[in-house]
Design a protein around this motif. Structure first.
Motif, PDB file in Angstrom:
ATOM      1  N   PHE A   1     -14.481  47.465  30.885  1.00  0.00           N
ATOM      2  CA  PHE A   1     -13.356  46.999  30.104  1.00  0.00           C
ATOM      3  C   PHE A   1     -13.881  46.285  28.882  1.00  0.00           C
ATOM      4  O   PHE A   1     -15.038  45.930  28.801  1.00  0.00           O
ATOM      5  CB  PHE A   1     -12.425  46.089  30.911  1.00  0.00           C
ATOM      6  CG  PHE A   1     -13.090  44.880  31.492  1.00  0.00           C
ATOM      7  CD1 PHE A   1     -13.176  43.704  30.788  1.00  0.00           C
ATOM      8  CD2 PHE A   1     -13.620  44.916  32.773  1.00  0.00           C
ATOM      9  CE1 PHE A   1     -13.777  42.588  31.335  1.00  0.00           C
ATOM     10  CE2 PHE A   1     -14.215  43.803  33.326  1.00  0.00           C
ATOM     11  CZ  PHE A   1     -14.293  42.634  32.599  1.00  0.00           C
TER      12      PHE A   1
ATOM     13  N   PRO B   1      -2.522  48.210  22.320  1.00  0.00           N
ATOM     14  CA  PRO B   1      -2.665  49.646  22.533  1.00  0.00           C
ATOM     15  C   PRO B   1      -2.084  50.455  21.380  1.00  0.00           C
ATOM     16  O   PRO B   1      -1.018  50.139  20.862  1.00  0.00           O
ATOM     17  CB  PRO B   1      -1.873  49.894  23.818  1.00  0.00           C
ATOM     18  CG  PRO B   1      -0.950  48.734  23.954  1.00  0.00           C
ATOM     19  CD  PRO B   1      -1.602  47.579  23.259  1.00  0.00           C
TER      20      PRO B   1
ATOM     21  N   ASN C   1       0.671  49.492  28.554  1.00  0.00           N
ATOM     22  CA  ASN C   1      -0.211  50.655  28.670  1.00  0.00           C
ATOM     23  C   ASN C   1       0.059  51.639  27.549  1.00  0.00           C
ATOM     24  O   ASN C   1       1.103  51.620  26.915  1.00  0.00           O
ATOM     25  CB  ASN C   1      -0.071  51.331  30.045  1.00  0.00           C
ATOM     26  CG  ASN C   1       1.286  51.971  30.261  1.00  0.00           C
ATOM     27  OD1 ASN C   1       2.231  51.319  30.671  1.00  0.00           O
ATOM     28  ND2 ASN C   1       1.374  53.273  30.004  1.00  0.00           N
TER      29      ASN C   1
ATOM     30  N   SER D   1      -3.610  56.460  28.010  1.00  0.00           N
ATOM     31  CA  SER D   1      -4.877  56.512  28.744  1.00  0.00           C
ATOM     32  C   SER D   1      -5.313  55.218  29.405  1.00  0.00           C
ATOM     33  O   SER D   1      -6.121  55.251  30.331  1.00  0.00           O
ATOM     34  CB  SER D   1      -5.993  56.976  27.795  1.00  0.00           C
ATOM     35  OG  SER D   1      -6.127  56.064  26.714  1.00  0.00           O
ATOM     36  N   ASP D   2      -4.813  54.051  28.979  1.00  0.00           N
ATOM     37  CA  ASP D   2      -5.343  52.779  29.471  1.00  0.00           C
ATOM     38  C   ASP D   2      -4.262  51.753  29.810  1.00  0.00           C
ATOM     39  O   ASP D   2      -3.176  51.760  29.229  1.00  0.00           O
ATOM     40  CB  ASP D   2      -6.268  52.144  28.419  1.00  0.00           C
ATOM     41  CG  ASP D   2      -7.490  52.978  28.132  1.00  0.00           C
ATOM     42  OD1 ASP D   2      -8.241  53.270  29.080  1.00  0.00           O
ATOM     43  OD2 ASP D   2      -7.690  53.337  26.956  1.00  0.00           O
TER      44      ASP D   2
ATOM     45  N   TYR E   1      -3.502  47.679  29.647  1.00  0.00           N
ATOM     46  CA  TYR E   1      -3.914  46.544  28.820  1.00  0.00           C
ATOM     47  C   TYR E   1      -3.393  45.245  29.426  1.00  0.00           C
ATOM     48  O   TYR E   1      -2.206  45.152  29.764  1.00  0.00           O
ATOM     49  CB  TYR E   1      -3.338  46.664  27.399  1.00  0.00           C
ATOM     50  CG  TYR E   1      -4.040  47.655  26.526  1.00  0.00           C
ATOM     51  CD1 TYR E   1      -4.879  47.235  25.504  1.00  0.00           C
ATOM     52  CD2 TYR E   1      -3.864  49.023  26.711  1.00  0.00           C
ATOM     53  CE1 TYR E   1      -5.526  48.143  24.693  1.00  0.00           C
ATOM     54  CE2 TYR E   1      -4.507  49.941  25.903  1.00  0.00           C
ATOM     55  CZ  TYR E   1      -5.343  49.497  24.890  1.00  0.00           C
ATOM     56  OH  TYR E   1      -5.989  50.406  24.094  1.00  0.00           O
TER      57      TYR E   1
ATOM     58  N   THR F   1      -9.023  46.028  29.241  1.00  0.00           N
ATOM     59  CA  THR F   1      -8.488  47.386  29.366  1.00  0.00           C
ATOM     60  C   THR F   1      -9.178  48.078  30.525  1.00  0.00           C
ATOM     61  O   THR F   1     -10.343  47.806  30.815  1.00  0.00           O
ATOM     62  CB  THR F   1      -8.694  48.232  28.085  1.00  0.00           C
ATOM     63  OG1 THR F   1     -10.083  48.373  27.822  1.00  0.00           O
ATOM     64  CG2 THR F   1      -7.993  47.617  26.904  1.00  0.00           C
ATOM     65  N   ALA F   2      -8.450  48.949  31.192  1.00  0.00           N
ATOM     66  CA  ALA F   2      -8.998  49.759  32.278  1.00  0.00           C
ATOM     67  C   ALA F   2      -8.348  51.138  32.196  1.00  0.00           C
ATOM     68  O   ALA F   2      -7.169  51.251  31.860  1.00  0.00           O
ATOM     69  CB  ALA F   2      -8.716  49.115  33.627  1.00  0.00           C
ATOM     70  N   PRO F   3      -9.080  52.187  32.513  1.00  0.00           N
ATOM     71  CA  PRO F   3      -8.527  53.543  32.419  1.00  0.00           C
ATOM     72  C   PRO F   3      -7.451  53.799  33.469  1.00  0.00           C
ATOM     73  O   PRO F   3      -7.631  53.497  34.644  1.00  0.00           O
ATOM     74  CB  PRO F   3      -9.746  54.441  32.638  1.00  0.00           C
ATOM     75  CG  PRO F   3     -10.752  53.591  33.328  1.00  0.00           C
ATOM     76  CD  PRO F   3     -10.487  52.182  32.932  1.00  0.00           C
ATOM     77  N   LYS F   4      -6.336  54.377  33.037  1.00  0.00           N
ATOM     78  CA  LYS F   4      -5.242  54.710  33.954  1.00  0.00           C
ATOM     79  C   LYS F   4      -5.636  55.806  34.936  1.00  0.00           C
ATOM     80  O   LYS F   4      -5.075  55.896  36.021  1.00  0.00           O
ATOM     81  CB  LYS F   4      -4.016  55.176  33.166  1.00  0.00           C
ATOM     82  CG  LYS F   4      -3.251  54.069  32.502  1.00  0.00           C
ATOM     83  CD  LYS F   4      -2.139  54.560  31.599  1.00  0.00           C
ATOM     84  CE  LYS F   4      -1.283  55.660  32.152  1.00  0.00           C
ATOM     85  NZ  LYS F   4      -0.186  56.061  31.267  1.00  0.00           N
TER      86      LYS F   4
END
Length: 191
Positions: free
Chosen positions: A43, A52, A78, A81-82, A84, A137-140
């Motif tokens: 992240f 985003p 979000n 893709s990510d 937040y 942030t982290a990937p969905k």
């Protein structure tokens, strides 16, 4: 007027200007990003708010709370893709460490006494420089559409000279679980 008097006045003025410059420019922070790409550090940490691009839906909001009350806010949103988490702390409160759990609250790591095991959270990061604004942030792609999110942070209170005057632990507000809190968030769909 004597030459030594002029020299003394000039030196005094230079000293005052140097002191003002030191105070004005000596309080800047630098961004420190993780050096590894391990799952525990996938992240971004920023001292500037990162929002985003192409946000899906509207944001949800929660508070950062410690034993004394609210000390900041968290905006959850979000994009395609990510996920937040945008944290903004109240004046004089600075984040030095963050740990985040994303998933089903029933699978949150717990110790034998029923307390949350922060050390087992998937996302953990220590900041080398305290910051009052932080974007996680982290990937969905690694998440379900709806998740329980738990955010824990170590917060330092700093005075105007940058000296630590206190340290506390804070949680993102939500539903009480064990010794912390969790918030349910469902990803907004994108057009």
């Amino acid at each position: 007027m004597k030459p030594t008097t002029n020299l003394f006045a000039c030196l005094k003025s230079c000293f005052v200007l140097l002191l003002v410059a030191f105070v004005a420019f000596g309080c800047q922070r630098e961004d420190i990003l993780p050096e590894t790409n391990s799952p525990a550090q996938q992240f971004a940490g920023q001292s500037q708010i990162v929002r985003p691009d192409n946000q899906c839906g509207s944001s949800d909001f929660a508070s950062m709370i410690d034993g004394a009350g609210t000390i900041g806010t968290v905006e959850i949103s979000n994009n395609p893709s990510d996920l937040y988490l945008i944290m903004q702390m109240d004046p004089m409160n600075f984040i030095t460490e963050i740990k985040v759990f994303i998933g089903d609250a029933a699978s949150m790591p717990m110790d034998p006494d029923g307390g949350i095991l922060l050390e087992k959270f998937s996302y953990q990061y220590r900041l080398n420089t305290p910051t009052d604004q932080y974007t996680f942030t982290a990937p969905k792609s690694s998440m379900h559409p709806c998740n329980d999110i738990t955010v824990w942070a170590r917060i330092e209170t700093l005075n105007m000279f940058g000296q630590v005057t206190g340290t506390t632990e804070a949680w993102m507000s939500g539903t009480a679980i064990a010794n912390g809190y969790t918030t349910n968030y469902c990803m907004a769909t994108c057009p």
